[in-house]
Design a protein around this motif. Structure first.
Motif, mmCIF file in Angstrom:
data_model
loop_
_atom_site.group_PDB
_atom_site.id
_atom_site.type_symbol
_atom_site.label_atom_id
_atom_site.label_comp_id
_atom_site.label_asym_id
_atom_site.label_seq_id
_atom_site.Cartn_x
_atom_site.Cartn_y
_atom_site.Cartn_z
ATOM 1 N N PRO A 167 0.823 -1.216 0.000
ATOM 2 C CA PRO A 167 0.000 0.000 0.000
ATOM 3 C C PRO A 167 0.856 1.265 0.000
ATOM 4 N N THR A 168 0.343 2.279 -0.674
ATOM 5 C CA THR A 168 1.111 3.519 -0.855
ATOM 6 C C THR A 168 0.673 4.564 0.178
ATOM 7 N N ARG A 169 1.420 5.665 0.180
ATOM 8 C CA ARG A 169 1.067 6.813 1.015
ATOM 9 C C ARG A 169 -0.342 7.310 0.663
ATOM 10 N N GLU A 170 -0.674 7.274 -0.648
ATOM 11 C CA GLU A 170 -2.004 7.732 -1.084
ATOM 12 C C GLU A 170 -3.099 6.805 -0.527
ATOM 13 N N ASP A 171 -2.834 5.495 -0.487
ATOM 14 C CA ASP A 171 -3.802 4.558 0.111
ATOM 15 C C ASP A 171 -4.024 4.918 1.586
ATOM 16 N N ALA A 172 -2.937 5.231 2.276
ATOM 17 C CA ALA A 172 -3.049 5.582 3.704
ATOM 18 C C ALA A 172 -3.863 6.867 3.865
ATOM 19 N N GLU A 173 -3.621 7.822 2.974
ATOM 20 C CA GLU A 173 -4.336 9.101 3.078
ATOM 21 C C GLU A 173 -5.842 8.894 2.899
ATOM 22 N N ARG A 174 -6.194 7.983 1.991
ATOM 23 C CA ARG A 174 -7.618 7.715 1.739
ATOM 24 C C ARG A 174 -8.274 7.165 3.007
ATOM 25 N N ILE A 175 -7.626 6.228 3.656
ATOM 26 C CA ILE A 175 -8.189 5.610 4.873
ATOM 27 C C ILE A 175 -8.261 6.621 6.014
ATOM 28 N N MET A 176 -7.234 7.447 6.120
ATOM 29 C CA MET A 176 -7.225 8.421 7.214
ATOM 30 C C MET A 176 -8.297 9.480 7.013
ATOM 31 N N LYS A 177 -8.569 9.818 5.761
ATOM 32 C CA LYS A 177 -9.618 10.804 5.489
ATOM 33 C C LYS A 177 -10.972 10.270 5.951
ATOM 34 N N GLU A 178 -11.175 8.975 5.785
ATOM 35 C CA GLU A 178 -12.400 8.332 6.264
ATOM 36 C C GLU A 178 -12.542 8.468 7.781
ATOM 37 N N MET A 179 -11.415 8.490 8.473
ATOM 38 C CA MET A 179 -11.433 8.539 9.945
ATOM 39 C C MET A 179 -11.720 9.945 10.465
ATOM 40 N N SER A 180 -11.454 10.975 9.658
ATOM 41 C CA SER A 180 -11.611 12.358 10.106
ATOM 42 C C SER A 180 -13.022 12.856 9.849
ATOM 43 N N ALA A 181 -13.498 13.794 10.696
ATOM 44 C CA ALA A 181 -14.750 14.493 10.383
ATOM 45 C C ALA A 181 -14.460 15.651 9.434
ATOM 46 N N LEU A 182 -13.399 16.384 9.702
ATOM 47 C CA LEU A 182 -12.996 17.461 8.803
ATOM 48 C C LEU A 182 -12.402 16.855 7.522
ATOM 49 N N PRO A 183 -12.482 17.602 6.408
ATOM 50 C CA PRO A 183 -11.990 17.039 5.144
ATOM 51 C C PRO A 183 -10.465 17.068 5.048
ATOM 52 N N VAL A 184 -9.823 16.201 5.818
ATOM 53 C CA VAL A 184 -8.355 16.145 5.848
ATOM 54 C C VAL A 184 -7.971 14.703 6.165
ATOM 55 N N SER A 185 -6.831 14.264 5.671
ATOM 56 C CA SER A 185 -6.403 12.896 5.976
ATOM 57 C C SER A 185 -5.590 12.893 7.266
ATOM 58 N N TRP A 186 -4.341 13.332 7.173
ATOM 59 C CA TRP A 186 -3.577 13.424 8.405
ATOM 60 C C TRP A 186 -3.112 14.846 8.608
ATOM 61 N N LEU A 187 -2.717 15.122 9.829
ATOM 62 C CA LEU A 187 -2.366 16.488 10.197
ATOM 63 C C LEU A 187 -0.877 16.721 10.017
ATOM 64 N N ASP A 188 -0.537 17.973 9.768
ATOM 65 C CA ASP A 188 0.868 18.356 9.758
ATOM 66 C C ASP A 188 1.346 18.427 11.221
ATOM 67 N N PRO A 189 2.570 17.945 11.516
ATOM 68 C CA PRO A 189 3.050 18.007 12.905
ATOM 69 C C PRO A 189 2.945 19.398 13.519
ATOM 70 N N ARG A 190 3.101 20.415 12.699
ATOM 71 C CA ARG A 190 3.077 21.789 13.198
ATOM 72 C C ARG A 190 1.728 22.142 13.845
ATOM 73 N N GLU A 191 0.656 21.486 13.383
ATOM 74 C CA GLU A 191 -0.654 21.772 13.977
ATOM 75 C C GLU A 191 -0.707 21.284 15.425
ATOM 76 N N VAL A 192 -0.026 20.177 15.693
ATOM 77 C CA VAL A 192 0.056 19.683 17.073
ATOM 78 C C VAL A 192 0.990 20.584 17.878
ATOM 79 N N SER A 193 2.074 21.020 17.227
ATOM 80 C CA SER A 193 3.027 21.913 17.911
ATOM 81 C C SER A 193 2.351 23.220 18.321
#
Ligand SMILES: NC(=O)c1ccc[n+]([C@@H]2O[C@H](COP(=O)([O-])OP(=O)(O)OC[C@H]3O[C@@H](n4cnc5c(N)ncnc54)[C@H](O)[C@@H]3O)[C@@H](O)[C@H]2O)c1
Length: 280
Positions: free
Chosen positions: A222-248
């Motif tokens: 599986p590719t990074r794009e496959d992971a992004e698709r699954i993570m987008k399903e997990m989020s309520a907001l239209p985003v897959s994964w967050l940039d580390p800076r948002e946590v910072s």
């Protein structure tokens, strides 16, 4: 004038990923940094660990903001080594105001299939290491009498159950419990203690081939794009994964005087992952 000008922040797991991002963001707002990282692979994590070159890059990025940095290869499981780097840093930088206990590892497997070693390594690094990090600094904060801010990086897995990660989930719930006890113990010393609970964040812990394969066993390589698709399903907001800076940015807020009367909270930064009813 930065939002934490003149403060000193200890960040563990600072060689890469979120830890590097926290160190750089805190330096950008005026803090000197004590950066700690193991810089080695862990026995039971399915992905490679950080390197000394990673920690060197963190050092360079912090220095770009004209901040001082003490960077050391230390294992957060090693109480003596943690105390030594804290003592050295106080001798050189005078004080530590902020602790961000961020070092952590992940591994995967159904709870009844986990090896004793995998269970123990996760608890030792993610939970006991967080306690040892705080323990090395707390007496200094109390003695100095000028308060402080301790931020533990927990996870959404510190608030909800995550399958194939029972050990990780237990460690991150444990970090929340540790935070709650410390928040009560340290409030009279004006030391605030909180957790940040990230969802999926784009770091080497998640963005690596072995982890992708574990999460998507039906796909071949599986590719990074496959992971992004699954993570987008997990989020309520239209985003897959967050940039580390948002946590910072959440770490920075809790570290700063803007949060001076906030203690004992869990702060999810998860794109709404934990909202129960999502409209897609
Ligand atoms: N990436 C995510 O999606 C995510 C989500 C929620 C929580 N988290 C948590 O955020 C924190 C940072 O993770 P990341 O995603 O940046 O991962 P990462 O693997 O990129 O970085 C973790 C860092 O911790 C260091 N480390 C590991 N064990 C150590 C030890 N014993 N002593 C000192 N340093 C050690 C590693 O060398 C590495 O540099 C971890 O606590 C993790 O559990 C991550």
């Amino acid at each position: 004038m930065g939002r934490i000008e003149g403060k000193v922040a200890l960040v563990t797991g600072a060689a890469r990923g979120m830890g590097r991002s926290h160190a750089v963001r805190l330096a950008q707002e005026g803090a000197d940094i004590v950066a700690v990282d193991l810089c080695a692979s862990l026995d039971t994590a399915p992905y490679p660990g950080a390197s000394s070159q990673d920690l060197d890059l963190t050092t360079q990025l912090v220095e770009q903001f004209d901040r001082r940095i003490i960077a050391r290869q230390v294992d957060v499981r090693d109480s003596k080594a943690m105390q030594a780097v804290v003592d050295e840093s106080i001798a050189e930088l005078d004080h530590i105001d902020i602790v961000c206990a961020n070092a952590g590892i992940a591994s995967f497997g159904f709870s009844w299939e986990l090896s004793d070693e995998a269970w123990q390594e996760i608890i030792d690094v993610n939970l006991t290491g967080a306690w040892k990090t705080a323990k090395a600094v707390i007496p200094h904060m109390i003695e100095r009498g000028q308060g402080g801010s301790i931020i533990f990086i927990s996870s959404v897995a510190g608030l909800i159950g995550v399958p194939t990660m029972a050990h990780y989930t237990a460690s991150k719930h444990g970090v929340v419990g540790l935070m709650r006890a410390l928040a009560v113990e340290l409030a009279r010393h004006d030391v605030r203690v909180n957790t940040v609970n990230p969802g999926n964040v784009d770091t080497p812990m998640v963005d690596n081939a072995p982890t992708r394969q574990i999460f998507m066993p039906d796909l071949r390589d599986p590719t990074r794009e496959d992971a992004e698709r699954i993570m987008k399903e997990m989020s309520a907001l239209p985003v897959s994964w967050l940039d580390p800076r948002e946590v910072s940015n959440a770490v920075l807020f809790l570290a700063s005087d803007e949060a001076r009367h906030i203690t004992g909270i869990t702060l999810p930064v998860d794109a709404g992952m934990m909202i129960p009813n999502k409209l897609k």
